[in-house]
Design an enzyme around this catalytic site. Structure first.
Site, PDB file in Angstrom:
ATOM      1  N   TYR A 104       0.067 -10.126  10.840  1.00 45.10           N
ATOM      2  CA  TYR A 104      -0.167 -10.121   9.368  1.00 45.10           C
ATOM      3  C   TYR A 104      -1.080  -9.020   9.103  1.00 45.10           C
ATOM      4  CZ  TYR A 104      -2.942 -11.273   5.259  1.00 45.10           C
ATOM      5  OH  TYR A 104      -3.774 -11.246   3.957  1.00 45.10           O
ATOM      6  N   ASP A 149      -9.555  -7.687   4.171  1.00 43.64           N
ATOM      7  CA  ASP A 149     -10.304  -7.240   4.817  1.00 43.64           C
ATOM      8  C   ASP A 149      -9.955  -7.305   6.527  1.00 43.64           C
ATOM      9  OD1 ASP A 149     -10.691  -9.922   5.555  1.00 43.64           O
ATOM     10  OD2 ASP A 149     -12.602  -9.911   5.078  1.00 43.64           O
TER      11      ASP A 149
HETATM   12  P1  NAD Z   1       0.098 -16.990  -0.883  1.00 41.04           P
HETATM   13  O1  NAD Z   1       0.902 -16.756   0.437  1.00 41.04           O
HETATM   14  O2  NAD Z   1      -0.543 -18.191  -1.374  1.00 41.04           O
HETATM   15  O3  NAD Z   1       1.112 -16.238  -2.080  1.00 41.04           O
HETATM   16  C1  NAD Z   1       2.177 -15.495  -1.974  1.00 41.04           C
HETATM   17  C2  NAD Z   1       3.204 -15.542  -3.094  1.00 41.04           C
HETATM   18  O4  NAD Z   1       3.936 -14.264  -2.840  1.00 41.04           O
HETATM   19  C3  NAD Z   1       3.920 -16.636  -3.018  1.00 41.04           C
HETATM   20  O5  NAD Z   1       3.795 -17.194  -4.303  1.00 41.04           O
HETATM   21  C4  NAD Z   1       5.234 -16.417  -2.544  1.00 41.04           C
HETATM   22  O6  NAD Z   1       6.171 -16.874  -3.133  1.00 41.04           O
HETATM   23  C5  NAD Z   1       5.355 -14.955  -3.031  1.00 41.04           C
HETATM   24  N1  NAD Z   1       6.193 -13.900  -2.261  1.00 41.04           N
HETATM   25  C6  NAD Z   1       6.295 -13.931  -0.871  1.00 41.04           C
HETATM   26  N2  NAD Z   1       7.254 -13.013  -0.266  1.00 41.04           N
HETATM   27  C7  NAD Z   1       7.740 -12.449  -1.547  1.00 41.04           C
HETATM   28  C8  NAD Z   1       8.611 -11.496  -2.048  1.00 41.04           C
HETATM   29  N3  NAD Z   1       9.113 -10.878  -1.008  1.00 41.04           N
HETATM   30  N4  NAD Z   1       8.827 -11.063  -3.380  1.00 41.04           N
HETATM   31  C9  NAD Z   1       8.122 -11.712  -4.190  1.00 41.04           C
HETATM   32  N5  NAD Z   1       7.179 -12.772  -4.168  1.00 41.04           N
HETATM   33  C10 NAD Z   1       7.072 -13.097  -2.954  1.00 41.04           C
HETATM   34  O7  NAD Z   1      -1.036 -15.773  -0.660  1.00 41.04           O
HETATM   35  P2  NAD Z   1      -2.191 -15.449  -1.297  1.00 41.04           P
HETATM   36  O8  NAD Z   1      -3.152 -16.241  -0.528  1.00 41.04           O
HETATM   37  O9  NAD Z   1      -2.497 -15.992  -2.741  1.00 41.04           O
HETATM   38  O10 NAD Z   1      -2.400 -14.143  -0.776  1.00 41.04           O
HETATM   39  C11 NAD Z   1      -2.030 -13.248  -2.201  1.00 41.04           C
HETATM   40  C12 NAD Z   1      -2.246 -11.617  -1.767  1.00 41.04           C
HETATM   41  O11 NAD Z   1      -3.885 -11.720  -1.416  1.00 41.04           O
HETATM   42  C13 NAD Z   1      -1.536 -11.202  -0.395  1.00 41.04           C
HETATM   43  O12 NAD Z   1      -1.126  -9.827  -0.599  1.00 41.04           O
HETATM   44  C14 NAD Z   1      -2.655 -11.568   0.677  1.00 41.04           C
HETATM   45  O13 NAD Z   1      -2.477 -10.428   1.706  1.00 41.04           O
HETATM   46  C15 NAD Z   1      -4.061 -10.889  -0.194  1.00 41.04           C
HETATM   47  N6  NAD Z   1      -5.232 -11.655   0.174  1.00 41.04           N
HETATM   48  C16 NAD Z   1      -5.392 -12.996   0.605  1.00 41.04           C
HETATM   49  C17 NAD Z   1      -6.566 -13.543   0.940  1.00 41.04           C
HETATM   50  C18 NAD Z   1      -6.791 -14.884   0.911  1.00 41.04           C
HETATM   51  O14 NAD Z   1      -7.846 -15.343   1.662  1.00 41.04           O
HETATM   52  N7  NAD Z   1      -5.638 -15.860   0.791  1.00 41.04           N
HETATM   53  C19 NAD Z   1      -7.561 -12.699   1.003  1.00 41.04           C
HETATM   54  C20 NAD Z   1      -7.494 -11.132   0.836  1.00 41.04           C
HETATM   55  C21 NAD Z   1      -6.352 -10.595   0.528  1.00 41.04           C
END
Ligand code: NAD
Ligand code: TYD
Length: 349
Positions: free
Chosen positions: A156, A131
């Site tokens: 970000y 969001d």
């Molecule tokens: P996180 O940072 O915990 O995990 C990200 C994962 O992606 C990690 O395992 C990392 O090793 C992997 N990664 C990073 N770069 C990479 C690459 N180049 N190739 C392959 N793997 C790679 O993130 P999260 O909190 O689990 O978020 C996951 C997705 O959800 C993201 O796209 C984030 O933008 C989205 N999101 C997160 C939230 C939140 O509250 N955490 C809310 C909405 C959307």
């Protein structure tokens, strides 16, 4: 088989566990194992023939092309990203590389693969977004819906917005069957202790300060991670290609309310030996530059069109989360002590 990228991260690992507890379609997890990726999250799948891990980068075009032709997935679910706003303020480069260039390369590989499929073969590219691409709300503004213009404020959110636009363009230009979800702040098990909720639980138990940025009156719309996983499964199953779906917790809280509630639960579940409350550890610190004041999601589209609603209330979800952290102190110790990084360096030397 589905291809999940970033499946060793917080939401991706919860998603894989949730997916395999609901059906037997195998999962291929492609993850670069950055500081945020943790294979221990998926330790319970050891030996499970439905699960395969590949260590690699979504920006590695030939690796991804090879995986797609070998495994012929019915869907790609793209969780891989750099996800922490504060890190993006200190060093935006990795965000541009993974969130923008990485998503672009993944889209290109997916397009080549999808074009090669016989007509009628089911395939979907589901992009997981946030969001935060919509920017910030004033107290009286209506919540973000799917028509809200993009106005990202941090490196970000700008990098995620760029990736969302690319995904959208691949539908508009090439007709690729893509879907995008924009979700609010998640919380729950396996959340890396750099984000507000796990950081506060960890610091509280360590007797350290609980840092509140600025006045603590910023608002987030918190969603339990398993509810997000459920929504993603539902969008994959019944979402209409080319559409975007906002996912939210119907649960707006100020940061100070969240931290105070965490202190109250910890006071009850793990009282301090000296009888004082964890809330005495709250410390106001300098605000985050460009800090978004309020996020809120209008989730009517996914509710009305796909019948999804969150199952957890904030009270039930936050209690489950605190219990999980109390029971999994070894996991926290591992990721905060550097043990896990050492293991990765040896394992993938
Ligand atoms: P996180 O940072 O915990 O995990 C990200 C994962 O992606 C990690 O395992 C990392 O090793 C992997 N990664 C990073 N770069 C990479 C690459 N180049 N190739 C392959 N793997 C790679 O993130 P999260 O909190 O689990 O978020 C996951 C997705 O959800 C993201 O796209 C984030 O933008 C989205 N999101 C997160 C939230 C939140 O509250 N955490 C809310 C909405 C959307
Ligand atoms: P965070 O968990 O980093 O998620 P996001 O920035 O993606 O919303 O932060 C949630 C909120 O908590 C955000 O308003 C910033 C604030 N915050 C603090 O006040 N102190 C902290 O130590 C952290 C990490 C975040």
């Amino acid at each position: 088989m589905i291809l999940v990228t970033g499946g060793a991260g917080f939401i991706g690992s919860n998603f894989i566990l949730d997916w395999l507890s609901h059906n037997d379609e195998p999962v291929l997890n492609l993850d670069a194992l950055t500081y945020a990726g943790n294979l221990h999250n998926l330790a319970s799948l050891k030996g499970d023939p439905r699960y395969t891990f590949v260590h690699g980068n979504i920006a590695d075009a030939s690796l991804v092309a090879g995986l797609l032709s070998r495994h012929a997935p019915t869907a790609i679910i793209n969780f891989a990203a750099e996800s922490h706003v504060d890190r993006s303020i200190h060093g935006p480069e990795d965000f541009i590389q993974t969130n923008i260039l990485g998503t672009f390369r993944l889209l290109e590989a997916a397009r080549a693969y999808w074009s090669s499929l016989p007509k009628g073969n089911a395939f979907r590219f589901l992009h997981i977004s946030t969001d935060e691409v919509f920017g910030t709300l004033s107290p009286a503004d209506p919540a973000f819906d799917e028509q809200t213009p993009y106005q990202p404020n941090s490196p970000y959110s700008a990098s995620k917005a760029a990736s969302d636009h690319l995904v959208r363009a691949y539908h508009h230009t090439y007709g690729m069957p893509v879907l995008t979800t924009n979700c609010s702040n998640n919380y729950g098990p396996y959340h890396f202790p750099e984000k507000l909720i796990p950081l506060v639980i960890h610091n509280a138990l360590q007797g350290r300060p609980l840092p509140i940025y600025g006045d603590g009156q910023q608002i987030r719309d918190w969603l339990y991670v398993r509810d997000h996983c459920n929504a993603v499964r539902r969008v994959l199953e019944a979402g209409e290609p080319g559409q975007t779906y906002n996912i939210g917790g119907l649960n707006e809280r100020t940061n100070l309310e969240v931290v105070t509630l965490l202190c109250d639960i910890l006071d009850e579940r793990r009282p301090k030996a000296d009888g004082t409350s964890y809330s005495h550890q709250i410390t106001y610190v300098t605000d985050r530059p460009g800090h978004d004041r309020r996020y809120a999601i209008d989730a009517r589209k996914i509710q009305e069109q796909l019948g999804w609603r969150p199952a957890e209330t904030f009270d039930s979800g936050i209690r489950k989360t605190v219990e999980w952290y109390l029971e999994n102190q070894a996991w926290v110790k591992d990721v905060t002590s550097g043990n896990y990084r050492h293991w990765i360096e040896k394992q993938y030397a």
